[in-house]
Each structure stands twice: as structure tokens, then as C-alpha cells.
Design a protein around this motif. Structure first.
Motif, PDB file in Angstrom:
ATOM      1  N   GLU A   6       4.249  49.496  24.242  1.00 32.16           N
ATOM      2  CA  GLU A   6       4.575  50.584  25.157  1.00 32.16           C
ATOM      3  C   GLU A   6       6.052  50.588  25.521  1.00 32.16           C
ATOM      4  OE1 GLU A   6       2.038  50.194  28.474  1.00 32.16           O
ATOM      5  OE2 GLU A   6       0.208  50.785  27.400  1.00 32.16           O
ATOM      6  N   ALA A   7       6.617  49.378  25.684  1.00 32.05           N
ATOM      7  CA  ALA A   7       8.053  49.303  26.006  1.00 32.05           C
ATOM      8  C   ALA A   7       8.899  49.837  24.861  1.00 32.05           C
ATOM      9  CB  ALA A   7       8.439  47.857  26.330  1.00 32.05           C
ATOM     10  N   VAL A   8       8.505  49.513  23.611  1.00 35.16           N
ATOM     11  CA  VAL A   8       9.248  50.006  22.456  1.00 35.16           C
ATOM     12  C   VAL A   8       9.137  51.520  22.360  1.00 35.16           C
ATOM     13  CG1 VAL A   8       9.387  49.970  19.942  1.00 35.16           C
ATOM     14  CG2 VAL A   8       9.043  47.842  21.194  1.00 35.16           C
ATOM     15  N   ASN A   9       7.923  52.039  22.575  1.00 34.83           N
ATOM     16  CA  ASN A   9       7.750  53.492  22.525  1.00 34.83           C
ATOM     17  C   ASN A   9       8.552  54.187  23.611  1.00 34.83           C
ATOM     18  OD1 ASN A   9       6.014  53.318  20.340  1.00 34.83           O
ATOM     19  ND2 ASN A   9       4.191  53.163  21.616  1.00 34.83           N
ATOM     20  N   ALA A  10       8.600  53.565  24.812  1.00 33.87           N
ATOM     21  CA  ALA A  10       9.384  54.156  25.900  1.00 33.87           C
ATOM     22  C   ALA A  10      10.867  54.161  25.566  1.00 33.87           C
ATOM     23  CB  ALA A  10       9.135  53.383  27.192  1.00 33.87           C
ATOM     24  N   GLN A  11      11.304  53.164  24.813  1.00 39.26           N
ATOM     25  CA  GLN A  11      12.712  53.108  24.442  1.00 39.26           C
ATOM     26  C   GLN A  11      13.087  54.236  23.493  1.00 39.26           C
ATOM     27  OE1 GLN A  11      13.803  49.480  22.494  1.00 39.26           O
ATOM     28  NE2 GLN A  11      15.966  50.023  22.301  1.00 39.26           N
ATOM     29  N   TRP A  12      12.150  54.638  22.644  1.00 33.92           N
ATOM     30  CA  TRP A  12      12.424  55.687  21.654  1.00 33.92           C
ATOM     31  C   TRP A  12      11.832  57.022  22.047  1.00 33.92           C
ATOM     32  CZ3 TRP A  12      15.941  54.742  18.095  1.00 33.92           C
ATOM     33  CH2 TRP A  12      16.220  53.413  17.779  1.00 33.92           C
ATOM     34  N   THR A  13      11.522  57.192  23.321  1.00 30.75           N
ATOM     35  CA  THR A  13      11.003  58.453  23.829  1.00 30.75           C
ATOM     36  C   THR A  13      12.071  59.138  24.654  1.00 30.75           C
ATOM     37  OG1 THR A  13       8.754  57.551  23.891  1.00 30.75           O
ATOM     38  CG2 THR A  13       9.177  59.528  25.183  1.00 30.75           C
ATOM     39  N   ILE A  14      12.209  60.437  24.483  1.00 33.87           N
ATOM     40  CA  ILE A  14      13.204  61.208  25.220  1.00 33.87           C
ATOM     41  C   ILE A  14      12.748  61.355  26.663  1.00 33.87           C
ATOM     42  CG2 ILE A  14      14.458  63.387  25.324  1.00 33.87           C
ATOM     43  CD1 ILE A  14      13.798  63.736  22.340  1.00 33.87           C
ATOM     44  N   LYS A  15      13.620  60.989  27.600  1.00 37.79           N
ATOM     45  CA  LYS A  15      13.313  61.074  29.026  1.00 37.79           C
ATOM     46  C   LYS A  15      14.375  61.903  29.721  1.00 37.79           C
ATOM     47  CE  LYS A  15      13.366  56.602  29.294  1.00 37.79           C
ATOM     48  NZ  LYS A  15      13.404  56.304  27.849  1.00 37.79           N
ATOM     49  N   GLU A  16      14.019  62.409  30.893  1.00 41.06           N
ATOM     50  CA  GLU A  16      14.973  63.190  31.668  1.00 41.06           C
ATOM     51  C   GLU A  16      16.113  62.292  32.143  1.00 41.06           C
ATOM     52  OE1 GLU A  16      15.140  66.296  35.485  1.00 41.06           O
ATOM     53  OE2 GLU A  16      13.312  65.138  35.047  1.00 41.06           O
ATOM     54  N   GLY A  17      17.325  62.766  31.990  1.00 40.90           N
ATOM     55  CA  GLY A  17      18.506  61.986  32.345  1.00 40.90           C
ATOM     56  C   GLY A  17      19.098  61.218  31.188  1.00 40.90           C
ATOM     57  N   ASP A  18      18.403  61.164  30.036  1.00 38.36           N
ATOM     58  CA  ASP A  18      18.942  60.460  28.872  1.00 38.36           C
ATOM     59  C   ASP A  18      20.110  61.232  28.257  1.00 38.36           C
ATOM     60  OD1 ASP A  18      17.020  58.602  29.262  1.00 38.36           O
ATOM     61  OD2 ASP A  18      15.877  59.001  27.429  1.00 38.36           O
ATOM     62  N   HIS A  19      21.021  60.480  27.672  1.00 40.85           N
ATOM     63  CA  HIS A  19      22.085  61.074  26.874  1.00 40.85           C
ATOM     64  C   HIS A  19      21.609  61.139  25.426  1.00 40.85           C
ATOM     65  CE1 HIS A  19      25.416  61.083  29.856  1.00 40.85           C
ATOM     66  NE2 HIS A  19      24.711  60.108  30.390  1.00 40.85           N
ATOM     67  N   VAL A  20      21.639  62.326  24.841  1.00 42.22           N
ATOM     68  CA  VAL A  20      21.163  62.536  23.480  1.00 42.22           C
ATOM     69  C   VAL A  20      22.239  63.253  22.677  1.00 42.22           C
ATOM     70  CG1 VAL A  20      18.756  62.644  24.238  1.00 42.22           C
ATOM     71  CG2 VAL A  20      20.086  64.760  24.029  1.00 42.22           C
ATOM     72  N   VAL A  21      22.019  63.292  21.369  1.00 43.29           N
ATOM     73  CA  VAL A  21      22.914  64.004  20.455  1.00 43.29           C
ATOM     74  C   VAL A  21      22.088  65.040  19.705  1.00 43.29           C
ATOM     75  CG1 VAL A  21      24.464  63.829  18.475  1.00 43.29           C
ATOM     76  CG2 VAL A  21      24.462  62.037  20.210  1.00 43.29           C
ATOM     77  N   LEU A  22      22.490  66.295  19.789  1.00 42.72           N
ATOM     78  CA  LEU A  22      21.831  67.379  19.074  1.00 42.72           C
ATOM     79  C   LEU A  22      22.473  67.529  17.699  1.00 42.72           C
ATOM     80  CD1 LEU A  22      21.704  70.021  21.956  1.00 42.72           C
ATOM     81  CD2 LEU A  22      20.007  68.272  21.398  1.00 42.72           C
ATOM     82  N   LYS A  23      21.638  67.731  16.680  1.00 47.90           N
ATOM     83  CA  LYS A  23      22.134  67.821  15.300  1.00 47.90           C
ATOM     84  C   LYS A  23      21.544  69.055  14.639  1.00 47.90           C
ATOM     85  CE  LYS A  23      22.226  65.334  10.888  1.00 47.90           C
ATOM     86  NZ  LYS A  23      21.535  66.357  10.083  1.00 47.90           N
ATOM     87  N   ARG A  24      22.408  69.820  14.003  1.00 45.27           N
ATOM     88  CA  ARG A  24      22.007  70.941  13.163  1.00 45.27           C
ATOM     89  C   ARG A  24      22.901  70.950  11.936  1.00 45.27           C
ATOM     90  NH1 ARG A  24      21.898  77.426  14.646  1.00 45.27           N
ATOM     91  NH2 ARG A  24      20.983  78.089  12.669  1.00 45.27           N
ATOM     92  N   GLU A  25      22.297  70.713  10.785  1.00 40.90           N
ATOM     93  CA  GLU A  25      23.051  70.514   9.551  1.00 40.90           C
ATOM     94  C   GLU A  25      24.019  69.344   9.735  1.00 40.90           C
ATOM     95  OE1 GLU A  25      22.510  71.984   6.696  1.00 40.90           O
ATOM     96  OE2 GLU A  25      20.960  73.325   7.448  1.00 40.90           O
TER      97      GLU A  25
END
Length: 475
Positions: A6-25
């Protein structure tokens, strides 16, 4: 085991407040996930609300209303038209009349709710020259139309490679044209690992600093040297590090390095005489002096709050009292910030005073020579250092200075070369557009400088008997 999963899944799950990178092509953009926040990316707007709870790397499709819908993974099949490809493109004339659908027709299809894949299929069916094109040309046409009409967006977890690609593709000047393969070489040559103490001088928007922190994993110490009034960490914040990562990060102004090396900047002297502001050149006063100065400024700038409250009852006087209270709150906040800045400075100074750093990483737009010669004194013997520069001439000068001064061995000036290839059936070749250069690296290892070598090169004469034999041989 279930808790660890569960901890590993939580690490790779998108959560509110996370910094992410959007990719298109091949286009990237770093954002922070917030509900009901409108994101504009590649001339499209959408919300990331539906991305919360999904796994990183999920491919989304922008639906009506700006909502994201996870796209189901399907095996792509070549359309039937590609099987009936023509022999070549010699009879195809690009006169702009091969497509029967107009812009208004395409907009009507969008209003009817047709998705990008269906619109591309309509374009293929209404093209008079598609069947006459070769198989390669048909695939190229389909790929071009998919890129224009299909709105697929992938949400990625930030990493050094992804952020380096993002900056190098959109704003290479902010990172001094540092390429991701060159950054990887810097981390390897600098022997960056968990538990070490590393000095970083970075004017690449904090990208190199973030890469070092990511490699160390929140263990050890990182001292960031910065010019001007404060450090720049735009790229570092895009990594989205946990709070305990920043507990290992310290900062120290480059303008105070000479004072620290001369012993004029000690913990005791800082409490008594104060600090010198690197941005204005003025003296930064100790805590008590700062408090008295701020209070004195507030007293001179406005009347007494208590007198206003007691002697007046009107709305204007009440507003004056509120403004005075807000001014006092700002004064207190300024005191707290000055005290925090003072504590951080003293903590960084105590780490540097030991002169036992495990490595030095420099990547800046300034000339590296004076910076390297000063900061190398804080590095312990037999430790690596790496210097990056977009141009080789400053590094050649720095190489010469280090050879003359001593204290460094295994000096090596290198340039990495990277070339991308297109891997397709019967079409494997280098890509036409590629990076011209990724900068230059000067690496080496610190050593204890010998006293005899520190005196500079000396003339060594042969012993008298041997010199006499040489003279007889010449005769």
C-alpha cells in the motif's frame, strides 16, 4: 507485506498537492495538482481533478468541459488504407484541394462530440490523395493529424531526466543549455551518494541542486552557494521533495566566502557584529538591533495605537487602529524571518568551517575560476569536483590555473556527445534535428598540496660529474 504494498502504491499515486509533469508528444510542463485549478497546456485547458487517485504514467484524454478521462490501452492497428498504398508520390500535387473537409466541417464534427481518433478517420476518408501515397507517407500523415486533433496527455512523476528534458526543450537558457546526459555525467563524476556532504553552486534554476538532492535521497548535507540576495530554486521545487529532504539543505551566500575563509565570519562574531547583506552591501544587524530598529521605524511612521483606541471611537480611528495592528504583525513577521535567516546562515557556516566536504558541483553562468579556487578550500582531500560550463574557453583557463596552483590531480576536460536515432522498420536512421552540444565538464580530485610544489616550478640542475660527462660527449 500488504502495508508495504500500500505504501508503494501510495507513492506512485497522484495526490492533491503533488508536483507533476504533463507530457504531450515531446513537450513537457511542470504543474502542481490542485482541485478546480484551470491548466493551460499546448493551447488546451483542462482540470486535473480526475487525475487524483490514478497512477503516474496514466494516459488521459481531454473530454468536453476540460475533464480528464483515462484512455484505455489498445493495440493500434494500421488502417486498411495503408494496405493499398501507392508505389510512390510522384503524381501527388500539394495544391491545397486534396482535403474535402473544411475548417467549419471539422468544428461541426467537434461540436457533435466526435473524438480525435474519429476526426482523423474522417480526414483520411475525405482525402483524395491518401490512397496514392506510399505506406511511409500514409503513416506520417496519420501521425501528423493525430498530433493535431487527438488530445492525449500523460501525467508523469518528476525526475531529473524529465525536468532536464523539459527545461532543455522549452527554456534552455535558464539552465545554461545543460543537457540531461551531461547532468548525469556530473552526478557520476562527483560521486554523489546518500550520506555525503556536497557543496553546490548552481545558477541553472536549481536543476543541478534538485538532481543532487534526488540522488542523495534525503540523507547527508547539501550546502547551496548562491549569488545575490537569495537562492533560486524554481526547478528544485518542481521535484516535489518531501519535507525531510529540505532539512538536509543549507544555504550560504557567495559574497561571505572570503570572510569565512579569513576567519572573520565565526559563530561568536556573527552574534555580536551581525552579518553583511550580500544584495545591498549593507550590514545586517544582530537580532536585538534589528528588533529595536524595526520598532523605532514603526514608532516614527505612525502614532501610538493605545492612544488612538482610548481617545477615539469613530470608524476612521478604528481603521487606523486596524492598520497599526497589521503593521505590528508585519514587524513581528519580519523579525521571525530575519531570525530564521540568521540561524540558517550560521548552520551553513558551521558545516563549511570544517573544510571536510565530500564533493563540489559547479554549474553557473559566471566565470568558474574565482569560484572554484575559493570553494575548493572547503573540500576535503581525495574528493572529486566537477565544473560545468557552456563554453570550453573558461574551463581551459580554469584547468591552467589549477595546474599552476596545485591541490588537484586527474584534471580532465571532456564533452559528451549525444545522438538520437529513429528506430522503425526499414527506416532506422539518425534524427535530423538534434542538439548541437551539451556543454563541457572539468573534473578532478583534490589532494593535499606539498610545500615544495607550492613554491612553484624550480630549475633542477644535473650533478657535477654527470654534467661534465655530457659536456665531454658534446665535444
Amino acid at each position: 507485506m500488504e502495508e508495504n504494498g500500500e505504501a508503494v502504491n501510495a507513492q506512485w499515486t497522484i495526490k492533491e498537492g503533488d508536483h507533476v509533469v504533463l507530457k504531450r508528444e515531446d513537450v513537457f510542463k511542470a504543474v502542481q495538482v490542485q482541485k478546480k485549478r484551470k491548466i493551460i497546456f499546448e493551447k488546451q485547458w483542462f482540470f486535473l481533478d480526475n487525475a487524483i487517485g490514478e497512477l503516474y504514467g496514466t494516459n488521459f484524454e481531454v473530454a468536453s468541459g476540460g475533464t480528464l478521462q483515462p484512455r484505455k490501452v489498445k493495440h493500434e492497428e494500421n488502417p486498411q488504407e495503408t494496405k493499398e498504398a501507392g508505389m510512390d508520390n510522384r503524381n501527388i500535387v500539394d495544391d491545397g484541394r486534396s482535403q474535402k473537409l473544411t475548417r467549419d466541417d471539422i468544428e461541426t464534427l467537434k461540436e457533435q462530440g466526435l473524438k480525435g481518433k474519429e476526426i482523423v478517420q474522417q480526414l483520411i476518408e475525405n482525402s483524395t490523395t491518401f490512397r496514392d501515397k506510399t505506406e511511409f507517407a500514409q503513416e506520417k500523415y496519420i501521425k501528423k493529424k493525430k498530433k493535431k486533433y487527438e488530445s492525449d496527455i500523460t501525467v508523469l512523476k518528476p525526475s531529473t531526466r524529465i525536468l532536464a528534458l523539459m527545461y532543455h526543450g522549452r527554456e534552455p537558457g535558464k539552465i545554461c543549455h545543460l543537457r540531461y546526459d551531461t547532468l548525469a555525467q556530473m552526478l557520476t563524476l562527483g560521486n554523489i551518494h546518500a550520506g555525503s556532504k556536497v557543496i553546490v553552486f548552481d545558477t541553472c534554476a536549481g536543476l543541478v541542486l534538485g538532481a543532487v538532492m534526488e540522488r542523495m535521497g534525503g540523507y547527508g548535507s547539501v550546502i547551496q552557494m548562491y549569488p545575490g540576495g537569495g537562492p533560486v530554486r524554481a526547478a528544485t521545487d518542481s521535484f516535489g521533495f518531501p519535507a525531510h529532504f529540505y532539512q538536509t539543505l543549507h544555504e550560504f551566500p557567495l559574497a561571505k566566502v572570503n570572510a569565512l575563509l579569513a576567519g572573520a565570519l565565526s559563530l561568536e562574531s556573527e552574534e555580536k557584529s551581525g552579518l553583511e547583506d550580500s544584495s545591498t552591501g549593507a550590514r545586517e544587524l544582530p537580532q536585538k538591533t534589528v528588533s529595536e530598529a524595526v520598532e523605532r521605524e514603526a514608532e516614527h511612521s505612525s502614532p501610538d495605537v493605545e492612544a488612538i483606541v482610548v481617545t477615539s471611537e469613530g470608524p476612521e480611528d478604528k481603521s487606523k487602529a486596524e492598520r497599526e495592528n497589521q503593521r505590528e504583525l508585519r514587524v513581528q513577521e519580519k523579525k521571525i524571518k530575519l531570525e530564521e535567516k540568521r540561524k540558517r546562515l550560521l548552520a551553513a557556516a558551521s558545516l563549511l568551517e570544517g573544510r571536510n566536504a565530500d564533493g563540489l558541483i559547479i554549474a553557473s553562468r559566471f566565470h568558474p575560476c574565482p569560484v572554484v579556487l575559493s570553494l575548493l578550500k572547503f573540500v576535503a582531500p581525495s574528493r572529486p569536483f566537477v565544473i560545468y560550463c557552456q563554453y570550453k574557453e573558461p574551463l581551459i583557463e580554469c584547468y591552467t590555473k589549477l595546474r599552476e596552483q596545485g591541490g588537484a590531480i586527474s584534471l580532465r576536460l571532456s564533452e559528451t556527445w549525444l545522438r538520437h536515432y529513429q528506430i522503425l522498420p526499414n527506416r532506422t536512421h539518425p534524427k535530423l534535428l538534434m542538439s548541437g552540444g551539451g556543454g563541457y565538464l572539468l573534473s578532478g580530485t583534490t589532494v593535499v598540496m606539498d610545500t615544495a610544489k607550492s613554491l612553484g616550478p624550480q630549475r633542477v640542475e644535473e650533478p657535477a660529474p654527470k654534467r661534465q660527462k655530457l659536456e665531454e660527449a658534446n665535444v
